[in-house]
Design a protein around this motif. Structure first.
Motif, PDB file in Angstrom:
ATOM      1  N   THR A   1       0.845  -1.204   0.000  1.00  0.00           N
ATOM      2  CA  THR A   1       0.000   0.000   0.000  1.00  0.00           C
ATOM      3  C   THR A   1       0.876   1.248   0.000  1.00  0.00           C
ATOM      4  O   THR A   1       0.468   2.292  -0.446  1.00  0.00           O
ATOM      5  N   ARG A   2       2.093   1.107   0.542  1.00  0.00           N
ATOM      6  CA  ARG A   2       2.998   2.235   0.778  1.00  0.00           C
ATOM      7  C   ARG A   2       2.275   3.361   1.508  1.00  0.00           C
ATOM      8  O   ARG A   2       2.235   4.497   1.034  1.00  0.00           O
ATOM      9  N   VAL A   3       1.704   3.046   2.632  1.00  0.00           N
ATOM     10  CA  VAL A   3       1.078   4.093   3.442  1.00  0.00           C
ATOM     11  C   VAL A   3       1.673   4.075   4.851  1.00  0.00           C
ATOM     12  O   VAL A   3       1.688   3.040   5.512  1.00  0.00           O
ATOM     13  N   SER A   4       2.184   5.232   5.231  1.00  0.00           N
ATOM     14  CA  SER A   4       2.635   5.414   6.618  1.00  0.00           C
ATOM     15  C   SER A   4       1.997   6.714   7.118  1.00  0.00           C
ATOM     16  O   SER A   4       1.345   7.413   6.331  1.00  0.00           O
ATOM     17  N   TYR A   5       2.185   7.030   8.388  1.00  0.00           N
ATOM     18  CA  TYR A   5       1.600   8.282   8.886  1.00  0.00           C
ATOM     19  C   TYR A   5       2.443   8.870  10.002  1.00  0.00           C
ATOM     20  O   TYR A   5       3.189   8.158  10.681  1.00  0.00           O
ATOM     21  N   ILE A   6       2.310  10.183  10.130  1.00  0.00           N
ATOM     22  CA  ILE A   6       3.024  10.922  11.178  1.00  0.00           C
ATOM     23  C   ILE A   6       1.970  11.595  12.046  1.00  0.00           C
ATOM     24  O   ILE A   6       1.030  12.184  11.509  1.00  0.00           O
ATOM     25  N   VAL A   7       2.137  11.509  13.367  1.00  0.00           N
ATOM     26  CA  VAL A   7       1.298  12.331  14.256  1.00  0.00           C
ATOM     27  C   VAL A   7       2.210  13.422  14.799  1.00  0.00           C
ATOM     28  O   VAL A   7       3.211  13.131  15.463  1.00  0.00           O
ATOM     29  N   LEU A   8       1.872  14.654  14.486  1.00  0.00           N
ATOM     30  CA  LEU A   8       2.757  15.764  14.851  1.00  0.00           C
ATOM     31  C   LEU A   8       2.261  16.490  16.097  1.00  0.00           C
ATOM     32  O   LEU A   8       1.052  16.713  16.247  1.00  0.00           O
ATOM     33  N   PRO A   9       3.175  16.921  16.969  1.00  0.00           N
ATOM     34  CA  PRO A   9       2.781  17.839  18.038  1.00  0.00           C
ATOM     35  C   PRO A   9       2.221  19.126  17.418  1.00  0.00           C
ATOM     36  O   PRO A   9       2.614  19.489  16.306  1.00  0.00           O
ATOM     37  N   LYS A  10       1.338  19.801  18.164  1.00  0.00           N
ATOM     38  CA  LYS A  10       0.595  20.940  17.591  1.00  0.00           C
ATOM     39  C   LYS A  10       1.492  22.009  16.964  1.00  0.00           C
ATOM     40  O   LYS A  10       1.240  22.481  15.859  1.00  0.00           O
ATOM     41  N   VAL A  11       2.567  22.344  17.666  1.00  0.00           N
ATOM     42  CA  VAL A  11       3.405  23.444  17.170  1.00  0.00           C
ATOM     43  C   VAL A  11       4.058  23.073  15.823  1.00  0.00           C
ATOM     44  O   VAL A  11       4.201  23.915  14.927  1.00  0.00           O
ATOM     45  N   LEU A  12       4.395  21.802  15.682  1.00  0.00           N
ATOM     46  CA  LEU A  12       4.986  21.381  14.401  1.00  0.00           C
ATOM     47  C   LEU A  12       3.928  21.335  13.301  1.00  0.00           C
ATOM     48  O   LEU A  12       4.211  21.594  12.133  1.00  0.00           O
ATOM     49  N   MET A  13       2.697  21.014  13.700  1.00  0.00           N
ATOM     50  CA  MET A  13       1.620  20.990  12.709  1.00  0.00           C
ATOM     51  C   MET A  13       1.386  22.409  12.170  1.00  0.00           C
ATOM     52  O   MET A  13       1.174  22.603  10.975  1.00  0.00           O
TER      53      MET A  13
END
Ligand SMILES: Cc1ncc(COP(=O)(O)O)c(C=O)c1O
Length: 466
Positions: A315-327
């Motif tokens: 699928t080649r799917v990964s994900y990042i959960v970012l801290p708010k300030v980085l978002m």
């Protein structure tokens, strides 16, 4: 020169036989097209630093057995496989001391392979077909830059239930695999020419991406409960990459006290921790390990996940959960980047999750991998006994074997190959420390059946200790 066959100078098999075997294998496996040209004797002997005689003798044998033919002014050309097989049957082989030593098929302990037979093909196909419907709103577009909204919501729900991570879809960015996730993080944190601390040994796939982006890697040794904290403190790193729930490749868990101290360290040093939670779905012993992100009240942990282990690498799917300030930084400066996962695949994955197929698949795979894992441990204990120490056996889809033998790694791999088993070296996981891994081999077991695992380990015992 496109071809670089590996020739083992220390092998008992003469070089010309190894070279002949290589071409034969390539031609039979159709990796060399019919009528394609073999390198000239002069070119190949210079390239491989072997004598012309070696190359010439190997070529003569290929001609004699009908794998190639010599055409005036155009050198040696590959012949049709079917005609080769007929010719081979009638041609007396003179080159082998023994008949063909190449096994027909291998038991391959390749890390990264997953269970194929129980793959939910019907469900996945249904989702793909639905996603490929041209009335679907995503069908004709580039898609949301951060990734499919519905899929991000499903991932957020999943992370809360399975990993204790509290986040909204808005804090998630989809990427096409962990290496891409790392590339984006390197840009977001502006890590070029900066120090990045990493577990040593660690995942080379990530390390190389950092290195290629001019990061200075600070290797951090591993203790029985995870990274060495003193070394992290001394590192002055702007980011620390970790696999806390299942250290890659050694398999230990980062202790709770170290987790808390690391978050504190990141907070005090204005640094970030990149938590790669690549295979936490599959844990076979002890309590489930909460993610580092779920303990992070300082907004210092960047969480990475992937569908490669829990579902399907293709699928080649990964994900990042970012801290708010980085978002916020991402939204200000990085929305010029288009989403790199196909909207059609994202939509199919969304359907797969929202219809409950993903949860069902994970439940099934837990049992399947648990059974394979138990088989692997039992087979190792039965056949290899105390000549092999198992490292990292509590989770995941691989483990390491430390072998009580004086054989070198290349020999271990070659002997296993001769018996029809593929195992893998671990040296690439260490930074700047040769020899450390001399007697570690890696066994991935996700793609093998329980019978193959048993047979494979039995053969390894014969290959290495009989
Ligand atoms: C430590 C680690 N992280 C992540 C991954 C998955 O990478 P990807 O998402 O690119 O498939 C792997 C796969 O081998 C891995 O070993």
């Amino acid at each position: 020169m496109e071809r670089t066959p590996f020739l083992d100078q220390h092998s008992k098999t003469p070089l010309y036989v190894q070279l002949y075997e290589y071409f034969k294998h390539e031609i039979e496996g159709k990796k060399m097209a019919v009528n394609s040209k073999l390198p000239s004797i002069r070119q190949l002997s210079m390239h491989l630093k072997v004598s012309r005689n070696t190359v010439e003798t190997a070529y003569q044998q290929l001609i004699a057995e009908g794998y190639v033919e010599s055409k005036p002014k155009s050198g040696l050309r590959v012949l049709e496989v079917e005609s080769i097989l007929t010719t081979a049957k009638t041609t007396k082989k003179t080159i082998h001391s023994k008949p063909d030593t190449q096994p027909e098929s291998y038991i391959d302990f390749q890390y990264g392979d997953i269970e194929v037979d129980k793959f939910p093909m019907k469900d996945w196909r249904r989702c793909l077909v639905q996603a490929a419907d041209y009335t679907n709103t995503n069908f004709f577009s580039y898609g949301d830059k951060q990734g499919h909204q519905g899929l991000r919501e499903e991932i957020a729900n999943y992370l809360f239930q399975a990993r204790g991570v509290e986040c909204s879809a808005d804090e998630i960015i989809l990427c096409a695999g962990t290496q891409q996730s790392i590339q984006l993080i390197t840009q977001l944190l502006d890590l070029f020419n900066q120090k990045v601390a990493m577990e040593n040994p660690g995942y080379d796939g990530v390390r190389t991406v950092f290195q290629r982006q001019q990061c200075q890697i600070v290797p951090i040794p591993i203790e029985s409960d995870g990274v060495d904290l003193d070394q992290v403190e001394k590192s002055q790193a702007k980011a620390l990459y970790l696999t806390p729930s299942h250290q890659f490749p050694l398999g230990m868990v980062l202790s709770i006290s170290k987790r808390m101290k690391l978050i504190q360290w990141a907070h005090q040093n204005d640094s970030y921790i990149i938590e790669d939670d690549y295979d936490s779905e599959f844990r076979y012993q002890g309590q489930p390990i909460p993610s580092l992100k779920s303990l992070d009240h300082r907004n210092r942990v960047i969480y990475l996940g992937t569908f490669s282990k829990a579902f399907l690498p293709a699928t080649r799917v990964s994900y990042i959960v970012l801290p708010k300030v980085l978002m916020e930084c991402y939204k200000k400066e990085f929305t010029f980047l288009n989403q790199s996962v196909s909207p059609i695949i994202q939509d199919a994955l969304y359907q797969f999750m929202i219809n409950g197929y993903f949860a069902k698949h994970i439940r099934k795979m837990r049992k399947t991998y648990q059974a394979k894992h138990t088989q692997l441990i039992d087979s190792i204990q039965k056949h290899l006994g105390d000549r092999a120490t198992i490292i990292g056996q509590k989770a995941g889809l691989h483990l390491l074997l430390q072998l009580d033998t004086k054989l070198e790694m290349t020999e271990l791999i070659r002997k296993a190959n001769e018996k029809g088993v593929k195992v893998y070296p671990t040296n690439a996981f260490w930074l700047n420390s040769l020899n450390k891994d001399e007697n570690f081999v890696m066994l991935g077991f996700g793609g093998l059946t329980e019978d193959q695992i048993e047979e494979g380990i039995n053969k390894l015992n014969l290959a290495w200790f009989s």
